[in-house]
Design a protein around this motif. Sequence first.
Motif, PDB file in Angstrom:
ATOM      1  N   ILE A 146     -10.914 -12.403   0.564  1.00 38.01           N
ATOM      2  CA  ILE A 146     -10.633 -10.965   0.637  1.00 38.01           C
ATOM      3  C   ILE A 146     -10.454 -10.531   2.092  1.00 38.01           C
ATOM      4  O   ILE A 146      -9.577  -9.732   2.417  1.00 38.01           O
ATOM      5  CB  ILE A 146     -11.762 -10.161  -0.037  1.00 38.01           C
ATOM      6  N   LYS A 147     -11.278 -11.099   2.984  1.00 41.06           N
ATOM      7  CA  LYS A 147     -11.193 -10.718   4.390  1.00 41.06           C
ATOM      8  C   LYS A 147      -9.926 -11.277   5.050  1.00 41.06           C
ATOM      9  O   LYS A 147      -9.328 -10.615   5.903  1.00 41.06           O
ATOM     10  CB  LYS A 147     -12.426 -11.223   5.140  1.00 41.06           C
ATOM     11  N   ALA A 148      -9.507 -12.485   4.639  1.00 39.57           N
ATOM     12  CA  ALA A 148      -8.364 -13.127   5.296  1.00 39.57           C
ATOM     13  C   ALA A 148      -7.072 -12.308   5.198  1.00 39.57           C
ATOM     14  O   ALA A 148      -6.390 -12.116   6.209  1.00 39.57           O
ATOM     15  CB  ALA A 148      -8.153 -14.531   4.729  1.00 39.57           C
ATOM     16  N   PRO A 149      -6.676 -11.800   4.008  1.00 40.32           N
ATOM     17  CA  PRO A 149      -5.450 -10.997   3.955  1.00 40.32           C
ATOM     18  C   PRO A 149      -5.521  -9.726   4.810  1.00 40.32           C
ATOM     19  O   PRO A 149      -4.515  -9.326   5.406  1.00 40.32           O
ATOM     20  CB  PRO A 149      -5.310 -10.644   2.460  1.00 40.32           C
ATOM     21  N   ILE A 150      -6.699  -9.112   4.866  1.00 41.86           N
ATOM     22  CA  ILE A 150      -6.848  -7.904   5.689  1.00 41.86           C
ATOM     23  C   ILE A 150      -6.676  -8.246   7.164  1.00 41.86           C
ATOM     24  O   ILE A 150      -6.000  -7.523   7.920  1.00 41.86           O
ATOM     25  CB  ILE A 150      -8.215  -7.253   5.423  1.00 41.86           C
ATOM     26  N   ILE A 151      -7.282  -9.364   7.581  1.00 46.05           N
ATOM     27  CA  ILE A 151      -7.134  -9.786   8.971  1.00 46.05           C
ATOM     28  C   ILE A 151      -5.674 -10.115   9.292  1.00 46.05           C
ATOM     29  O   ILE A 151      -5.138  -9.711  10.334  1.00 46.05           O
ATOM     30  CB  ILE A 151      -8.032 -11.014   9.243  1.00 46.05           C
ATOM     31  N   LEU A 152      -5.008 -10.833   8.383  1.00 48.35           N
ATOM     32  CA  LEU A 152      -3.597 -11.176   8.603  1.00 48.35           C
ATOM     33  C   LEU A 152      -2.722  -9.929   8.652  1.00 48.35           C
ATOM     34  O   LEU A 152      -1.796  -9.843   9.471  1.00 48.35           O
ATOM     35  CB  LEU A 152      -3.111 -12.116   7.498  1.00 48.35           C
ATOM     36  N   MET A 199     -16.516  -6.333   9.776  1.00 51.89           N
ATOM     37  CA  MET A 199     -16.324  -6.301   8.339  1.00 51.89           C
ATOM     38  C   MET A 199     -17.548  -6.893   7.652  1.00 51.89           C
ATOM     39  O   MET A 199     -18.163  -7.832   8.159  1.00 51.89           O
ATOM     40  CB  MET A 199     -15.066  -7.086   7.955  1.00 51.89           C
ATOM     41  N   ASN A 200     -17.930  -6.370   6.516  1.00 54.99           N
ATOM     42  CA  ASN A 200     -19.136  -6.805   5.821  1.00 54.99           C
ATOM     43  C   ASN A 200     -19.042  -8.286   5.471  1.00 54.99           C
ATOM     44  O   ASN A 200     -18.058  -8.767   4.913  1.00 54.99           O
ATOM     45  CB  ASN A 200     -19.317  -5.976   4.543  1.00 54.99           C
ATOM     46  N   LYS A 201     -20.134  -9.057   5.808  1.00 51.83           N
ATOM     47  CA  LYS A 201     -20.143 -10.488   5.532  1.00 51.83           C
ATOM     48  C   LYS A 201     -20.256 -10.789   4.050  1.00 51.83           C
ATOM     49  O   LYS A 201     -20.028 -11.914   3.625  1.00 51.83           O
ATOM     50  CB  LYS A 201     -21.305 -11.137   6.293  1.00 51.83           C
TER      51      LYS A 201
END
Length: 365
Positions: free
Chosen positions: A9-15, A1-3
Amino acid sequence: MNKNYPFFIKAPIILLGLVISIYILSVLRDVLVPLAFASLIAILLNPLSTRLERHLPKIVSILLSMIIAILIVAGLAYFLSAQIAHFFDNVEAMKQKLSELLVIIQQWLEQTFGISTQKQVQMVNEAANNSKAIIGQTLSGALGVLSVIFLIPVYTFLIMLYKTLILNFLYEVFSEENQKKVGEILSETKAAIQSYIVGLLIETGIVAVLNSSALLILGVQNAILIGVIGAILNLLPYIGGIIAIALPVLMATLTQDGFTTQLLIIAAYALIQFIDNNILVPRIVSSKVQINALISIVIVLLGAALWGVPGMFLSIPFIAVLKIVFDRIDGLKPWGKLLGDNIPTEHMGQLKRLRRKKPALSEKI
């Protein structure tokens, strides 16, 4: 995923991805559990099958390697069944001693904590019902029994037969610039799992001999059976070792008077655990992937919650494979470090403060 994306924003997608993955693993449990065990067995038998292929056709070499593995497992099962038969020789005396011990414990709990006998019986019944639910979950499903006697051998044979096809798919599904990393991941995964499983088998055999010898010297009944069971339970990191000590202590309590033997058992098992953790594991279980203790305990408990007892055994190889993948992908390297056993001497905050520290006047000159 783009840094460039912020963490919130990345955390909910990962969860969300984790939730979906766990749901799929839970729903497809009866199919994936035997497939996972078959994959481990296929990787373990691959070197033997490859050697046999030099002199025999591929199918014959696969079948022969599986027959050798089945004979070894059958021999171990026969040995354990013979030991279990002796376990019931003094079962009546153990029942009587257990009843007396339960009465003493009930009286002590009532006098010390004020828990009435009726309340204690209710708590025991609730615990028993929960245990039945866990056992039922482990053995539930139409494929529960068939997975051991049918699915695992069939899966193992087919995985070994179509090994080249599966490997070619894994290479071709990724772009050419990533094929080198894919090859490294596959090679390291195979080597890590093989060394891990072979090392565990050797370690388990040595621990079984040490356990049984100690219990025989101390005069504990069914010493060989309890020693072997303790060695098998030792495969479960940290949790299994506690249960392994509790079994001979309980047996000594039910068959002998006093508490001297129990204390000697705890001392002997503590010495065996010290030898296992400081000599056997570092030298025999020479896995290329080291998982830290915190992650090991958490992942074993998560595996038990997801797949029951099979999940506890599969959790460590699974997390080892994940660490290999994480270490090879730039964006996931921090997660690989989190799983690993290398403890840094300084955290990033200290390093940043040291970098920002202004040089002294003498350093400028």
